[in-house]
Design a protein around this motif. Structure first.
Motif, PDB file in Angstrom:
ATOM      1  N   THR A   1       0.803  -1.106  -0.034  1.00  0.00           N
ATOM      2  CA  THR A   1       0.006  -0.026  -0.177  1.00  0.00           C
ATOM      3  C   THR A   1       0.773   1.259   0.182  1.00  0.00           C
ATOM      4  O   THR A   1       2.087   1.267   0.461  1.00  0.00           O
ATOM      5  CB  THR A   1      -0.805  -0.013   1.221  1.00  0.00           C
ATOM      6  OG1 THR A   1      -0.130   0.429   2.393  1.00  0.00           O
ATOM      7  CG2 THR A   1      -1.602  -1.240   1.436  1.00  0.00           C
ATOM      8  N   SER A   2       0.126   2.490  -0.484  1.00  0.00           N
ATOM      9  CA  SER A   2       1.123   3.603  -0.372  1.00  0.00           C
ATOM     10  C   SER A   2       1.173   4.250   0.810  1.00  0.00           C
ATOM     11  O   SER A   2       1.625   5.284   1.032  1.00  0.00           O
ATOM     12  CB  SER A   2       0.230   4.365  -1.371  1.00  0.00           C
ATOM     13  OG  SER A   2      -1.035   4.752  -1.227  1.00  0.00           O
ATOM     14  N   VAL A   3       0.723   3.470   1.855  1.00  0.00           N
ATOM     15  CA  VAL A   3       0.619   4.057   3.446  1.00  0.00           C
ATOM     16  C   VAL A   3       2.299   4.236   3.746  1.00  0.00           C
ATOM     17  O   VAL A   3       3.041   3.225   3.731  1.00  0.00           O
ATOM     18  CB  VAL A   3      -0.034   3.457   4.303  1.00  0.00           C
ATOM     19  CG1 VAL A   3       0.077   3.615   5.819  1.00  0.00           C
ATOM     20  CG2 VAL A   3      -1.268   3.653   3.932  1.00  0.00           C
ATOM     21  N   GLY A   4       2.764   5.329   4.189  1.00  0.00           N
ATOM     22  CA  GLY A   4       4.193   5.243   4.792  1.00  0.00           C
ATOM     23  C   GLY A   4       4.684   6.862   4.657  1.00  0.00           C
ATOM     24  O   GLY A   4       4.019   7.722   4.107  1.00  0.00           O
ATOM     25  N   TYR A   5       5.745   6.815   5.319  1.00  0.00           N
ATOM     26  CA  TYR A   5       6.404   8.349   5.160  1.00  0.00           C
ATOM     27  C   TYR A   5       7.134   8.513   3.846  1.00  0.00           C
ATOM     28  O   TYR A   5       7.140   7.525   3.150  1.00  0.00           O
ATOM     29  CB  TYR A   5       7.478   8.379   6.545  1.00  0.00           C
ATOM     30  CG  TYR A   5       6.713   8.591   7.914  1.00  0.00           C
ATOM     31  CD1 TYR A   5       5.996   9.583   8.156  1.00  0.00           C
ATOM     32  CD2 TYR A   5       6.749   7.392   8.770  1.00  0.00           C
ATOM     33  CE1 TYR A   5       5.284   9.452   9.466  1.00  0.00           C
ATOM     34  CE2 TYR A   5       5.881   7.455   9.839  1.00  0.00           C
ATOM     35  CZ  TYR A   5       5.392   8.695  10.125  1.00  0.00           C
ATOM     36  OH  TYR A   5       4.666   8.721  11.540  1.00  0.00           O
ATOM     37  N   GLY A   6       7.944   9.523   3.904  1.00  0.00           N
ATOM     38  CA  GLY A   6       8.450   9.918   2.773  1.00  0.00           C
ATOM     39  C   GLY A   6       9.437   8.868   1.793  1.00  0.00           C
ATOM     40  O   GLY A   6       9.244   8.482   0.667  1.00  0.00           O
ATOM     41  N   ALA A   7      10.208   8.144   2.401  1.00  0.00           N
ATOM     42  CA  ALA A   7      11.127   7.273   1.929  1.00  0.00           C
ATOM     43  C   ALA A   7      10.269   5.926   1.535  1.00  0.00           C
ATOM     44  O   ALA A   7      10.774   5.090   0.890  1.00  0.00           O
ATOM     45  CB  ALA A   7      12.134   6.878   3.047  1.00  0.00           C
ATOM     46  N   ASN A   8       9.078   5.676   2.039  1.00  0.00           N
ATOM     47  CA  ASN A   8       8.022   5.054   1.398  1.00  0.00           C
ATOM     48  C   ASN A   8       7.776   4.924   0.166  1.00  0.00           C
ATOM     49  O   ASN A   8       7.491   3.809  -0.680  1.00  0.00           O
ATOM     50  CB  ASN A   8       6.775   4.748   2.208  1.00  0.00           C
ATOM     51  CG  ASN A   8       5.714   4.059   1.716  1.00  0.00           C
ATOM     52  OD1 ASN A   8       4.927   4.375   0.988  1.00  0.00           O
ATOM     53  ND2 ASN A   8       5.664   2.638   1.911  1.00  0.00           N
ATOM     54  N   PHE A   9       8.001   6.099  -0.569  1.00  0.00           N
ATOM     55  CA  PHE A   9       7.821   6.430  -2.021  1.00  0.00           C
ATOM     56  C   PHE A   9       6.339   6.084  -2.600  1.00  0.00           C
ATOM     57  O   PHE A   9       6.641   5.417  -3.563  1.00  0.00           O
ATOM     58  CB  PHE A   9       8.971   5.858  -2.732  1.00  0.00           C
ATOM     59  CG  PHE A   9      10.239   6.446  -2.405  1.00  0.00           C
ATOM     60  CD1 PHE A   9      10.517   7.824  -3.060  1.00  0.00           C
ATOM     61  CD2 PHE A   9      11.418   5.691  -2.004  1.00  0.00           C
ATOM     62  CE1 PHE A   9      11.782   8.295  -2.764  1.00  0.00           C
ATOM     63  CE2 PHE A   9      12.508   6.234  -1.773  1.00  0.00           C
ATOM     64  CZ  PHE A   9      12.822   7.772  -2.007  1.00  0.00           C
ATOM     65  N   ASN A  10       5.161   6.261  -1.718  1.00  0.00           N
ATOM     66  CA  ASN A  10       4.010   5.975  -2.401  1.00  0.00           C
ATOM     67  C   ASN A  10       3.682   4.768  -2.399  1.00  0.00           C
ATOM     68  O   ASN A  10       3.047   4.174  -3.267  1.00  0.00           O
ATOM     69  CB  ASN A  10       3.700   6.890  -3.379  1.00  0.00           C
ATOM     70  CG  ASN A  10       3.749   8.266  -2.965  1.00  0.00           C
ATOM     71  OD1 ASN A  10       3.100   8.829  -2.193  1.00  0.00           O
ATOM     72  ND2 ASN A  10       4.175   9.045  -3.844  1.00  0.00           N
ATOM     73  N   GLY A  11       4.572   3.671  -1.714  1.00  0.00           N
ATOM     74  CA  GLY A  11       4.272   2.311  -1.810  1.00  0.00           C
ATOM     75  C   GLY A  11       5.379   1.470  -2.312  1.00  0.00           C
ATOM     76  O   GLY A  11       5.354   0.259  -2.367  1.00  0.00           O
ATOM     77  N   LEU A  12       6.500   2.339  -3.141  1.00  0.00           N
ATOM     78  CA  LEU A  12       7.381   1.635  -3.943  1.00  0.00           C
ATOM     79  C   LEU A  12       8.383   0.701  -2.990  1.00  0.00           C
ATOM     80  O   LEU A  12       8.641  -0.357  -3.266  1.00  0.00           O
ATOM     81  CB  LEU A  12       8.081   2.620  -4.411  1.00  0.00           C
ATOM     82  CG  LEU A  12       9.453   2.029  -5.503  1.00  0.00           C
ATOM     83  CD1 LEU A  12       8.826   1.233  -6.337  1.00  0.00           C
ATOM     84  CD2 LEU A  12      10.037   3.122  -5.989  1.00  0.00           C
ATOM     85  N   SER A  13       8.654   1.127  -1.651  1.00  0.00           N
ATOM     86  CA  SER A  13       9.662   0.458  -0.776  1.00  0.00           C
ATOM     87  C   SER A  13       8.838  -0.878  -0.237  1.00  0.00           C
ATOM     88  O   SER A  13       9.517  -1.815  -0.353  1.00  0.00           O
ATOM     89  CB  SER A  13       9.811   1.145   0.592  1.00  0.00           C
ATOM     90  OG  SER A  13       8.741   1.403   1.194  1.00  0.00           O
ATOM     91  N   ALA A  14       7.487  -0.740  -0.041  1.00  0.00           N
ATOM     92  CA  ALA A  14       6.751  -2.060   0.277  1.00  0.00           C
ATOM     93  C   ALA A  14       6.664  -2.914  -0.765  1.00  0.00           C
ATOM     94  O   ALA A  14       6.851  -4.094  -0.643  1.00  0.00           O
ATOM     95  CB  ALA A  14       5.342  -1.561   0.887  1.00  0.00           C
ATOM     96  N   LEU A  15       6.556  -2.383  -1.958  1.00  0.00           N
ATOM     97  CA  LEU A  15       6.486  -3.191  -3.495  1.00  0.00           C
ATOM     98  C   LEU A  15       7.882  -4.028  -3.539  1.00  0.00           C
ATOM     99  O   LEU A  15       7.851  -5.274  -3.800  1.00  0.00           O
ATOM    100  CB  LEU A  15       6.189  -2.417  -4.564  1.00  0.00           C
ATOM    101  CG  LEU A  15       6.180  -2.816  -6.092  1.00  0.00           C
ATOM    102  CD1 LEU A  15       5.195  -4.188  -5.987  1.00  0.00           C
ATOM    103  CD2 LEU A  15       6.057  -1.900  -7.039  1.00  0.00           C
ATOM    104  N   LEU A  16       9.125  -3.295  -3.228  1.00  0.00           N
ATOM    105  CA  LEU A  16      10.206  -3.927  -3.472  1.00  0.00           C
ATOM    106  C   LEU A  16      10.482  -4.842  -2.656  1.00  0.00           C
ATOM    107  O   LEU A  16      11.222  -5.910  -2.838  1.00  0.00           O
ATOM    108  CB  LEU A  16      11.225  -2.706  -3.509  1.00  0.00           C
ATOM    109  CG  LEU A  16      11.267  -1.975  -4.854  1.00  0.00           C
ATOM    110  CD1 LEU A  16      12.241  -0.785  -4.710  1.00  0.00           C
ATOM    111  CD2 LEU A  16      11.288  -2.587  -6.069  1.00  0.00           C
TER     112      LEU A  16
END
Length: 256
Positions: free
Chosen positions: A200-215
């Motif tokens: 999901t896109s939930v997270g602070y800045g370095a979450n990159f709108n969900g990219l960190s969770a996706l990776l």
């Protein structure tokens, strides 16, 4: 609208004329509304009618699509739908259910066959619930029993381990998580069921709108994880339905 088998049976029994059957059949491939081509063959190919993605569409377009589908007797589901869209739909039918948190509307015109198994939908935090609900409601509309297990993220992993029975009783588990997205790896590491991971896109800045969770989910070392796109609860619910229905239908004796 009759499905293909019903049409053929009624022609054989003489209940409808050949010309009437031809009139029905000519709309089965798709109906061209100019701005949209409604795929009426999809339920025959995939077992589920075409679903309307409402985001980006005008309310008037959605109403016209729904009206055309209602005339054919289809079950109708719309995702990413606002309350304004549902209010507009109520001008043509009161038979509209709206699942606010999931942003899904549903109009049921024919009975949905129920799958035997169960799908578990697990989410890491309360902020992930809207995406989890999109997955859960999608699976329920398609005829599945769904068990929800929310707010069991890795920051308090004991909450998950105290509810492992929910995961073990399911045929497939959907795991929804934002931030770093670690929950999918944890779940896949302790159960022997397929896991569908939803970043999901939930997270602070370095979450990159969900990219960190996706990776994180794509790079998991736990086997048996399939990953869908960021915030794509619908895709996860649909995939889980396809897996769960392999276990059979509760009322298949009524299909003959």
């Amino acid at each position: 609208m009759l499905d293909l088998k019903d049409i053929l049976l009624k022609v054989r029994k003489g209940q409808i004329e050949i010309d009437e059957a031809l009139e029905i059949l000519k709309y089965l491939p798709f109906e061209d509304l100019g701005f949209a081509k409604i795929d009426f063959h999809r339920s025959l190919r995939r077992g589920v009618p075409e679903v309307i993605f409402c985001q980006g569409k005008k309310k008037e377009q959605i109403v016209k699509i729904v009206d055309a589908m209602m005339k054919k007797g289809s079950n109708i589901m719309g995702t990413r739908a606002s309350e304004d869209v549902v209010l507009e739909l109520k001008t043509i039918t009161e038979n509209v259910q709206y699942f606010k948190e999931a942003r899904i509307f549903y109009i049921e015109n024919k009975r949905v066959l129920k799958n035997k198994g169960k799908i578990a939908v697990v989410c890491a935090g309360t902020s992930d619930i809207p995406v989890a609900e999109e997955a859960a409601v999608t699976a329920e509309i398609f005829g599945n029993k769904v068990e929800r297990l929310y707010d069991v993220g890795v920051a308090g992993i004991h909450r998950l381990f105290m509810n492992l029975n929910v995961l073990n009783e399911a045929n497939v588990v959907i795991v929804v998580a934002g931030m770093e997205g670690a929950l999918a790896s944890v779940v896949a590491g302790v159960i022997d069921k397929p896991v569908i991971a939803v970043p999901t896109s939930v997270g602070y800045g370095a979450n990159f709108n969900g990219l960190s969770a996706l990776l994180t989910m794509l790079n998991s070392c736990a086997g048996g994880i399939t990953v869908v796109n960021i915030d794509n609860g619908f895709g996860a619910g649909f995939a889980a339905h396809l897996i769960n229905r392999l276990g059979g239908i509760e009322d298949e004796d009524t299909l003959s």
